[in-house]
Structure formats: C-alpha cells, structure tokens
Design a protein around this motif. Structure first.
Motif, PDB file in Angstrom:
ATOM      1  N   ARG A  66      33.264 -44.602   5.527  1.00 55.75           N
ATOM      2  CA  ARG A  66      32.230 -43.607   5.214  1.00 55.75           C
ATOM      3  C   ARG A  66      32.344 -42.391   6.130  1.00 55.75           C
ATOM      4  NH1 ARG A  66      28.496 -47.021   4.741  1.00 55.75           N
ATOM      5  NH2 ARG A  66      27.821 -47.074   6.907  1.00 55.75           N
ATOM      6  N   TRP A  67      32.498 -42.633   7.430  1.00 53.48           N
ATOM      7  CA  TRP A  67      32.586 -41.516   8.378  1.00 53.48           C
ATOM      8  C   TRP A  67      33.912 -40.778   8.247  1.00 53.48           C
ATOM      9  CZ3 TRP A  67      29.927 -42.478  13.733  1.00 53.48           C
ATOM     10  CH2 TRP A  67      28.559 -42.664  13.526  1.00 53.48           C
ATOM     11  N   SER A  68      34.974 -41.465   7.883  1.00 55.85           N
ATOM     12  CA  SER A  68      36.256 -40.787   7.653  1.00 55.85           C
ATOM     13  C   SER A  68      36.143 -39.854   6.455  1.00 55.85           C
ATOM     14  CB  SER A  68      37.370 -41.800   7.403  1.00 55.85           C
ATOM     15  OG  SER A  68      37.638 -42.537   8.557  1.00 55.85           O
ATOM     16  N   ASP A  69      35.550 -40.352   5.382  1.00 55.68           N
ATOM     17  CA  ASP A  69      35.371 -39.532   4.184  1.00 55.68           C
ATOM     18  C   ASP A  69      34.482 -38.318   4.455  1.00 55.68           C
ATOM     19  OD1 ASP A  69      36.969 -41.302   2.800  1.00 55.68           O
ATOM     20  OD2 ASP A  69      35.305 -42.301   1.772  1.00 55.68           O
ATOM     21  N   MET A  70      33.522 -38.464   5.354  1.00 55.71           N
ATOM     22  CA  MET A  70      32.609 -37.368   5.696  1.00 55.71           C
ATOM     23  C   MET A  70      33.221 -36.411   6.727  1.00 55.71           C
ATOM     24  SD  MET A  70      29.101 -39.613   6.011  1.00 55.71           S
ATOM     25  CE  MET A  70      28.180 -38.313   6.776  1.00 55.71           C
ATOM     26  N   GLY A  71      34.354 -36.758   7.302  1.00 58.45           N
ATOM     27  CA  GLY A  71      35.001 -35.907   8.298  1.00 58.45           C
ATOM     28  C   GLY A  71      34.419 -36.027   9.690  1.00 58.45           C
ATOM     29  N   VAL A  72      33.660 -37.083   9.951  1.00 63.92           N
ATOM     30  CA  VAL A  72      33.017 -37.263  11.257  1.00 63.92           C
ATOM     31  C   VAL A  72      34.054 -37.415  12.364  1.00 63.92           C
ATOM     32  CG1 VAL A  72      31.518 -38.769  12.625  1.00 63.92           C
ATOM     33  CG2 VAL A  72      30.909 -38.214  10.264  1.00 63.92           C
ATOM     34  N   PHE A  73      35.063 -38.253  12.145  1.00 65.70           N
ATOM     35  CA  PHE A  73      36.057 -38.478  13.192  1.00 65.70           C
ATOM     36  C   PHE A  73      36.884 -37.220  13.459  1.00 65.70           C
ATOM     37  CE2 PHE A  73      35.361 -42.875  11.601  1.00 65.70           C
ATOM     38  CZ  PHE A  73      34.786 -43.373  12.755  1.00 65.70           C
ATOM     39  N   ALA A  74      37.172 -36.451  12.417  1.00 66.36           N
ATOM     40  CA  ALA A  74      37.895 -35.183  12.605  1.00 66.36           C
ATOM     41  C   ALA A  74      37.055 -34.206  13.425  1.00 66.36           C
ATOM     42  CB  ALA A  74      38.253 -34.578  11.250  1.00 66.36           C
ATOM     43  N   ARG A  75      35.747 -34.152  13.162  1.00 66.85           N
ATOM     44  CA  ARG A  75      34.860 -33.280  13.942  1.00 66.85           C
ATOM     45  C   ARG A  75      34.775 -33.733  15.397  1.00 66.85           C
ATOM     46  NH1 ARG A  75      31.726 -33.573   9.355  1.00 66.85           N
ATOM     47  NH2 ARG A  75      30.203 -34.952  10.312  1.00 66.85           N
ATOM     48  N   ILE A  76      34.763 -35.027  15.625  1.00 65.38           N
ATOM     49  CA  ILE A  76      34.732 -35.547  16.991  1.00 65.38           C
ATOM     50  C   ILE A  76      35.984 -35.101  17.740  1.00 65.38           C
ATOM     51  CG2 ILE A  76      34.942 -37.655  18.379  1.00 65.38           C
ATOM     52  CD1 ILE A  76      33.040 -39.012  16.367  1.00 65.38           C
ATOM     53  N   MET A  77      37.156 -35.276  17.134  1.00 68.51           N
ATOM     54  CA  MET A  77      38.409 -34.899  17.796  1.00 68.51           C
ATOM     55  C   MET A  77      38.469 -33.397  18.053  1.00 68.51           C
ATOM     56  SD  MET A  77      39.972 -37.596  18.438  1.00 68.51           S
ATOM     57  CE  MET A  77      39.882 -39.293  17.995  1.00 68.51           C
ATOM     58  N   THR A  78      38.069 -32.608  17.073  1.00 71.34           N
ATOM     59  CA  THR A  78      38.071 -31.150  17.229  1.00 71.34           C
ATOM     60  C   THR A  78      37.088 -30.726  18.312  1.00 71.34           C
ATOM     61  OG1 THR A  78      38.656 -30.900  14.907  1.00 71.34           O
ATOM     62  CG2 THR A  78      37.768 -28.962  16.008  1.00 71.34           C
ATOM     63  N   GLY A  79      35.905 -31.309  18.294  1.00 72.32           N
ATOM     64  CA  GLY A  79      34.884 -30.970  19.281  1.00 72.32           C
ATOM     65  C   GLY A  79      35.279 -31.356  20.691  1.00 72.32           C
ATOM     66  N   LEU A  80      35.834 -32.536  20.860  1.00 74.72           N
ATOM     67  CA  LEU A  80      36.259 -32.972  22.185  1.00 74.72           C
ATOM     68  C   LEU A  80      37.419 -32.121  22.699  1.00 74.72           C
ATOM     69  CD1 LEU A  80      36.086 -36.863  21.835  1.00 74.72           C
ATOM     70  CD2 LEU A  80      34.456 -35.347  22.978  1.00 74.72           C
ATOM     71  N   ALA A  81      38.335 -31.760  21.814  1.00 73.56           N
ATOM     72  CA  ALA A  81      39.450 -30.910  22.223  1.00 73.56           C
ATOM     73  C   ALA A  81      38.956 -29.526  22.632  1.00 73.56           C
ATOM     74  CB  ALA A  81      40.473 -30.796  21.098  1.00 73.56           C
ATOM     75  N   ALA A  82      37.946 -28.997  21.933  1.00 73.44           N
ATOM     76  CA  ALA A  82      37.412 -27.669  22.253  1.00 73.44           C
ATOM     77  C   ALA A  82      36.652 -27.671  23.579  1.00 73.44           C
ATOM     78  CB  ALA A  82      36.494 -27.200  21.130  1.00 73.44           C
ATOM     79  N   GLU A  83      36.073 -28.807  23.957  1.00 75.11           N
ATOM     80  CA  GLU A  83      35.314 -28.907  25.205  1.00 75.11           C
ATOM     81  C   GLU A  83      36.218 -29.016  26.433  1.00 75.11           C
ATOM     82  OE1 GLU A  83      32.686 -32.213  25.003  1.00 75.11           O
ATOM     83  OE2 GLU A  83      31.635 -31.457  23.239  1.00 75.11           O
ATOM     84  N   ALA A  84      37.486 -29.306  26.229  1.00 75.57           N
ATOM     85  CA  ALA A  84      38.403 -29.499  27.358  1.00 75.57           C
ATOM     86  C   ALA A  84      38.595 -28.186  28.108  1.00 75.57           C
ATOM     87  CB  ALA A  84      39.741 -30.026  26.863  1.00 75.57           C
ATOM     88  N   PRO A  85      38.614 -28.230  29.434  1.00 75.77           N
ATOM     89  CA  PRO A  85      38.766 -27.005  30.216  1.00 75.77           C
ATOM     90  C   PRO A  85      40.134 -26.350  30.049  1.00 75.77           C
ATOM     91  CG  PRO A  85      38.792 -28.918  31.652  1.00 75.77           C
ATOM     92  CD  PRO A  85      38.460 -29.397  30.268  1.00 75.77           C
TER      93      PRO A  85
END
Length: 115
Positions: A66-85
């Motif tokens: 369900r979360w894969s279909d909704m793009g939740v995991f992709a948003r998590i990876m993108t968000g965590l990568a953007a937060e990196a210094p």
C-alpha cells in the motif's frame, strides 16, 4: 531471535512526517511493521519467513504494498537525502538478483552434435 532489526525512537520521529494520515481505524504499530519490512528486505526473505515478533506477515506485506503504491517509501528516501548536510556522501542503492536453480545449467543438448 536476537538478531532482529528495530528502528529507534529517534529514527521513527524522523520518519513520521512522511507517513500518510490514518483514517478511521488506527494503524498497527508503525515501528514494529517498518522494522519488519526493513528486516525482510535487508535479508532477502519471503514475507512468510518474517519472524513473528514483527507481527503477521500479511500485515507487513499489505503495508509495504500500500505504501509503495502511494509513493511513501520514495518520499522518505527523497526527504532523507534532502536533509543530509552534504549530498555528495548520500548513496541509496541495492542490487538484488535471483536466478532460478536451473539457470546455471549450461550443458550441451543431450544426444545431439553441435553444428
């Protein structure tokens, strides 16, 4: 099992903003389910082989699907990568290949002569 993987409370606090809102019935414990999903993927196991400490394997699969279909995991990876210094040190990737057991059979055809 002593080698189970569990997300820490700090890690969960960092991930919670990416979770979809719960509508109606409260979700099963997010920490338990996400830890189980990570454990399964990290170890290359089938959903059925999930240790019972993570809950029913069907719950793990349903949340992952369900979360894969909704793009939740992709948003998590993108968000965590953007937060990196320093984005130059980010590396998120994996290779997983699975071959059927007969894929290694390179024998010549039986009873025939190669032309």
């Amino acid at each position: 099992m002593s080698n189970l993987y569990w997300l820490s409370e700090d890690q969960m606090a960092q991930l919670r903003p990416y979770f979809p809102k719960s509508h109606g019935v409260p979700r099963v414990d997010d920490r338990r389910v996400l830890s189980g999903i990570i454990f399964i993927n990290r170890n290359g196991l089938r959903w059925r082989d999930a240790p019972r400490e993570y809950g029913p394997h069907k719950t793990l699969y349903n949340r992952w699907k369900r979360w894969s279909d909704m793009g939740v995991f992709a948003r998590i990876m993108t968000g965590l990568a953007a937060e990196a210094p320093d984005n130059n040190t980010i590396s998120i990737g994996a290779t997983y290949l699975k071959a059927h057991r007969t894929a290694s059979s390179l024998r010549a055809k039986k009873g025939g002569v190669d032309a």
